[in-house]
Design a protein around this motif. Structure first.
Motif, PDB file in Angstrom:
ATOM      1  N   ALA A 132      18.387 -19.015 111.649  1.00 20.44           N
ATOM      2  CA  ALA A 132      18.272 -19.501 113.022  1.00 20.44           C
ATOM      3  C   ALA A 132      18.250 -21.031 113.100  1.00 20.44           C
ATOM      4  CB  ALA A 132      17.009 -18.928 113.670  1.00 20.44           C
ATOM      5  N   GLY A 133      18.153 -21.691 111.949  1.00 22.18           N
ATOM      6  CA  GLY A 133      18.106 -23.155 111.936  1.00 22.18           C
ATOM      7  C   GLY A 133      16.728 -23.734 112.177  1.00 22.18           C
ATOM      8  N   ALA A 134      15.690 -22.877 112.191  1.00 20.57           N
ATOM      9  CA  ALA A 134      14.321 -23.359 112.370  1.00 20.57           C
ATOM     10  C   ALA A 134      13.802 -24.025 111.099  1.00 20.57           C
ATOM     11  CB  ALA A 134      13.397 -22.218 112.784  1.00 20.57           C
ATOM     12  N   ILE A 135      14.235 -23.527 109.941  1.00 22.84           N
ATOM     13  CA  ILE A 135      13.975 -24.201 108.665  1.00 22.84           C
ATOM     14  C   ILE A 135      15.291 -24.859 108.283  1.00 22.84           C
ATOM     15  CG2 ILE A 135      13.445 -23.951 106.211  1.00 22.84           C
ATOM     16  CD1 ILE A 135      11.836 -21.451 106.887  1.00 22.84           C
ATOM     17  N   THR A 136      15.242 -26.163 108.081  1.00 21.11           N
ATOM     18  CA  THR A 136      16.433 -26.889 107.645  1.00 21.11           C
ATOM     19  C   THR A 136      16.160 -27.480 106.273  1.00 21.11           C
ATOM     20  OG1 THR A 136      15.715 -28.897 108.795  1.00 21.11           O
ATOM     21  CG2 THR A 136      17.189 -27.405 109.994  1.00 21.11           C
ATOM     22  N   SER A 137      17.227 -27.889 105.594  1.00 23.07           N
ATOM     23  CA  SER A 137      17.046 -28.398 104.234  1.00 23.07           C
ATOM     24  C   SER A 137      18.106 -29.431 103.885  1.00 23.07           C
ATOM     25  CB  SER A 137      17.086 -27.249 103.222  1.00 23.07           C
ATOM     26  OG  SER A 137      18.343 -26.601 103.281  1.00 23.07           O
ATOM     27  N   ILE A 138      17.774 -30.216 102.883  1.00 21.59           N
ATOM     28  CA  ILE A 138      18.676 -31.209 102.314  1.00 21.59           C
ATOM     29  C   ILE A 138      18.545 -31.099 100.801  1.00 21.59           C
ATOM     30  CG2 ILE A 138      19.163 -33.669 102.026  1.00 21.59           C
ATOM     31  CD1 ILE A 138      17.879 -34.119 104.768  1.00 21.59           C
ATOM     32  N   CYS A 139      19.667 -31.168 100.093  1.00 18.55           N
ATOM     33  CA  CYS A 139      19.667 -31.158  98.634  1.00 18.55           C
ATOM     34  C   CYS A 139      20.308 -32.453  98.153  1.00 18.55           C
ATOM     35  CB  CYS A 139      20.449 -29.958  98.109  1.00 18.55           C
ATOM     36  SG  CYS A 139      20.638 -29.972  96.314  1.00 18.55           S
TER      37      CYS A 139
END
Length: 100
Positions: free
Chosen positions: A39-46
């Motif tokens: 849903a895009g509520a948790i986002t991330s960057i690597c």
């Protein structure tokens, strides 16, 4: 943390982080993690390390008022982890930006 359980798997450039670990550190039920990510509520960057950090990855996850960062090596072993929790205040937009 139990080192006998793989919590981060890295295979052919794909990185999978155990929902139990994310749930624990983001203060949510592990079963909720996949749906919240979808849903895009948790986002991330690597980020892949270069220079003296070559062979390491920094994984940042953002959810509501929390930012989680995991530093892992190429075999998925967690080297460092940190969580910033702003309590009732929303996560400042500046923390969604990754800095060197």
């Amino acid at each position: 943390m139990n080192d006998s359980i793989t919590q981060v798997e890295i295979t052919n450039g794909d990185i999978v982080v155990d929902a139990v670990l994310l749930g624990e550190l983001l203060n949510i039920q592990p079963a909720e993690v996949p749906a919240l990510m979808k849903a895009g509520a948790i986002t991330s960057i690597c980020e892949k390390g270069v220079g003296e950090d070559a062979g390491e990855y920094r994984l940042s996850f953002f959810y509501r008022n929390r930012r989680l960062q995991l530093s892992v090596n190429e075999s998925g072993h967690i080297l460092r982890r940190s969580v910033i929790d702003f309590g009732e205040r929303p996560l400042p937009r500046s923390l969604h930006t990754v800095r060197a």
